[in-house]
Design a protein around this motif. Structure first.
Motif, PDB file in Angstrom:
ATOM      1  N   CYS A   1      -4.142   4.019  -1.658  1.00 43.96           N
ATOM      2  CA  CYS A   1      -4.745   2.992  -0.798  1.00 43.96           C
ATOM      3  C   CYS A   1      -6.068   3.443  -0.190  1.00 43.96           C
ATOM      4  CB  CYS A   1      -3.775   2.617   0.321  1.00 43.96           C
ATOM      5  SG  CYS A   1      -4.469   1.476   1.552  1.00 43.96           S
TER       6      CYS A   1
ATOM      7  N   ASP B   1       3.160   2.010  -1.971  1.00 45.17           N
ATOM      8  CA  ASP B   1       3.454   2.403  -3.352  1.00 45.17           C
ATOM      9  C   ASP B   1       2.208   2.476  -4.216  1.00 45.17           C
ATOM     10  OD1 ASP B   1       6.217   2.521  -2.828  1.00 45.17           O
ATOM     11  OD2 ASP B   1       6.418   0.366  -3.130  1.00 45.17           O
ATOM     12  N   THR B   2       1.016   2.469  -3.608  1.00 45.47           N
ATOM     13  CA  THR B   2      -0.232   2.593  -4.358  1.00 45.47           C
ATOM     14  C   THR B   2      -1.117   3.642  -3.690  1.00 45.47           C
ATOM     15  OG1 THR B   2      -1.368   0.888  -3.043  1.00 45.47           O
ATOM     16  CG2 THR B   2      -0.171   0.146  -5.002  1.00 45.47           C
TER      17      THR B   2
ATOM     18  N   LYS C   1      -2.414  -2.074 -10.647  1.00 45.63           N
ATOM     19  CA  LYS C   1      -1.073  -1.826 -10.111  1.00 45.63           C
ATOM     20  C   LYS C   1      -0.977  -0.500  -9.348  1.00 45.63           C
ATOM     21  CE  LYS C   1       0.687  -5.493 -12.118  1.00 45.63           C
ATOM     22  NZ  LYS C   1       1.553  -5.385 -13.300  1.00 45.63           N
ATOM     23  N   THR C   2      -1.992   0.375  -9.499  1.00 46.39           N
ATOM     24  CA  THR C   2      -1.853   1.725  -8.939  1.00 46.39           C
ATOM     25  C   THR C   2      -2.769   2.013  -7.752  1.00 46.39           C
ATOM     26  OG1 THR C   2      -3.434   2.611 -10.549  1.00 46.39           O
ATOM     27  CG2 THR C   2      -1.105   2.649 -11.161  1.00 46.39           C
TER      28      THR C   2
ATOM     29  N   THR D   1      -5.158   0.275  -4.465  1.00 45.62           N
ATOM     30  CA  THR D   1      -5.480  -0.898  -3.655  1.00 45.62           C
ATOM     31  C   THR D   1      -6.646  -0.588  -2.721  1.00 45.62           C
ATOM     32  OG1 THR D   1      -3.725  -0.225  -2.108  1.00 45.62           O
ATOM     33  CG2 THR D   1      -3.204  -2.005  -3.648  1.00 45.62           C
TER      34      THR D   1
ATOM     35  N   THR E   1       0.806  -1.224   0.000  1.00 45.15           N
ATOM     36  CA  THR E   1       0.000   0.000   0.000  1.00 45.15           C
ATOM     37  C   THR E   1       0.834   1.266   0.000  1.00 45.15           C
ATOM     38  OG1 THR E   1      -0.210  -0.049   2.431  1.00 45.15           O
ATOM     39  CG2 THR E   1      -1.923  -1.158   1.154  1.00 45.15           C
TER      40      THR E   1
END
Length: 450
Positions: free
Chosen positions: A114, A111-112, A161-162, A164, A109
């Motif tokens: 969230c 790097d996304t 991928k971007t 969550t 999370t």
């Protein structure tokens, strides 16, 4: 730790609902995935069918060659793993990278973008609704869920991928590892007192989680929760309100009043006012992210529910069978509200399996009050899960506290016989233990009744 450098992921406790979602995620990323669990279940059978190697014997020799390379192997453990576990000790003594599930979700999370859904009740349903709505709206999302979502037959939705969506679990303070951009707290009732000790401590940990959301206009709670956030409510003043609520052919139909507009004739199929609140929280989070309200309305209308969350197994005029994960008095009250709203004149039998000796002890009076509201109650023995028995804490103790003439204590072995004879045309099974594994048998018995 860089996940790109990890080629092998080994799970100890892979059959857990949260652990299995992570296993599916890493399988999707083309990692080698394998693991151990104590016993086979429907979920481990599904994972094996998806190509994940699982065994049920705690022997180091069964780990498998790829997972013995500590340079590119991640070991994920459930908090419930005992300290004497042979495989866990092997990995620990040999310097492997070992993370709890919550720590791995924290890495993902970070790097996304969230969405995190917290709360002592309702987080699985709310996060599943949100994950479905975002997925159906074309958002590049992956949702890690605490239940198997109907229509997907999985606890992992999407392959984005971007973005969550994460069910933020308060157990063992796990959700403090997450990095939420938009979040909600569905409830803050006392639970897990074996870990937290008292209600004040639980509320303090939820405040700590809420503080992780920097923009308070990106945090949502039902009215009444003591957090600085935007509010949602049913037929009451709030930032997001559901009103003009009717029931049409088993659907809730209602309007949503947002800070900027009114969205009319929203349809949602899950029974119970608590599920309306869950849907409203998902609506608020999605629209705040920028999803078109029309897409959200479509997502709510096409959401089919979560297995073991007021899950219809039989829905016929002569026989209804509902299964639910409820394991706390507040959750049992929600099931009762939904059942009585939908079937006010029908004969109802509820079968309850208490979960954990400590939870039964801590909420004994609440359980007795909530269960007594049902017309007929069959009580199974306590499911121990991770615990050893506590002297005096038994289902018989709970039964004696219930104010209900139509109550009985029954063994799992005798349950099917009881259901063959019951005159109730609405049967409800509730509990977080292995009663869920009996659902196919119960369904078969009820379908075969004259």
């Amino acid at each position: 730790m860089q996940l790109d450098n990890i080629h092998n992921v080994y799970f100890i406790g892979i059959g857990g609902i949260g652990m299995s979602a992570l296993a599916r995620y890493f399988k999707f990323l083309d990692k080698n995935v394998a693991g151990y669990d104590r016993t086979p279940t429907q979920l481990t059978d599904q994972l094996k069918a998806e190509g994940i190697s699982i065994h049920f014997d705690d022997k180091v020799a069964l780990i498998g060659l790829p997972y013995l390379n500590k340079e590119n192997t991640l070991v994920v453990v459930t908090p419930a793993v005992p300290k004497h576990h042979f495989q866990w000790n092997y990995f620990a003594k040999n310097g492997f990278e070992i993370k709890k599930r919550a720590e791995v979700l924290g890495i993902i999370t970070k790097d996304t973008f969230c969405f995190a859904v917290a709360g002592t009740h309702g987080k699985t349903t709310t996060s599943s609704i949100l994950g479905h709505v975002l997925h159906e709206s074309g958002v590049d999302v992956t949702s890690f869920l605490g239940g198997v979502v109907e229509g997907y037959n999985s606890n992992l939705i999407g392959s984005g991928k971007t973005v969550t969506v994460v069910e933020a679990d308060e157990f063992d303070r796990s959700f403090l590892h997450l990095h939420p951009d938009i979040a909600c707290v569905t409830s803050m009732d006392a639970d897990h007192l074996d870990i937290y000790g008292d209600t004040a401590t639980i509320e303090g940990v939820f405040r700590e989680f809420a503080d992780k959301v920097e923009n308070k206009n990106h945090l949502f709670v039902p009215t009444g929760l003591p957090l600085q956030a935007l509010t949602v409510a049913i037929n009451d003043e709030a930032s997001f309100t559901a009103n003009n609520i009717t029931i049409e052919d088993g659907w809730y139909v209602f309007d949503v009043i947002t800070p900027t507009e009114t969205v009319k004739e929203v349809k949602f199929a899950l029974p119970g006012r608590h599920n309306l609140s869950n849907a409203l929280l998902a609506f608020a989070m999605a629209v705040t992210y920028g999803v078109n309200p029309k897409s959200i309305v479509n997502g709510l209308a096409t959401f089919k529910g979560v297995k073991r969350r007021f899950s219809y197994q039989i829905k016929e005029k002569e026989q209804v069978y509902i299964d639910d994960y409820a394991h706390h008095p507040t959750e049992i009250d929600a099931v009762h509200q939904a059942v009585t709203e939908l079937y006010p004149d029908e004969k109802v039998l509820v079968v309850f399996q208490p979960h954990l000796f400590s939870r039964t002890r801590d909420f004994i009076d609440g359980f007795a009050r909530s269960l007594s509201a049902f017309e007929n109650v069959a009580l199974l023995d306590i499911y121990p899960a991770r615990e050893l028995p506590i002297e005096g804490v038994t289902s018989k103790w709970l039964l004696d506290k219930m104010d209900n003439e139509n109550k009985r204590l029954i063994s799992k072995g005798d349950l099917l016989s009881l259901l063959k004879k019951t005159k109730a045309n609405v049967v409800v099974t509730i509990g977080a233990g292995d009663i869920g594994e009996m659902v196919p048998e119960i369904k078969k018995v009820l379908n075969e009744k004259d």
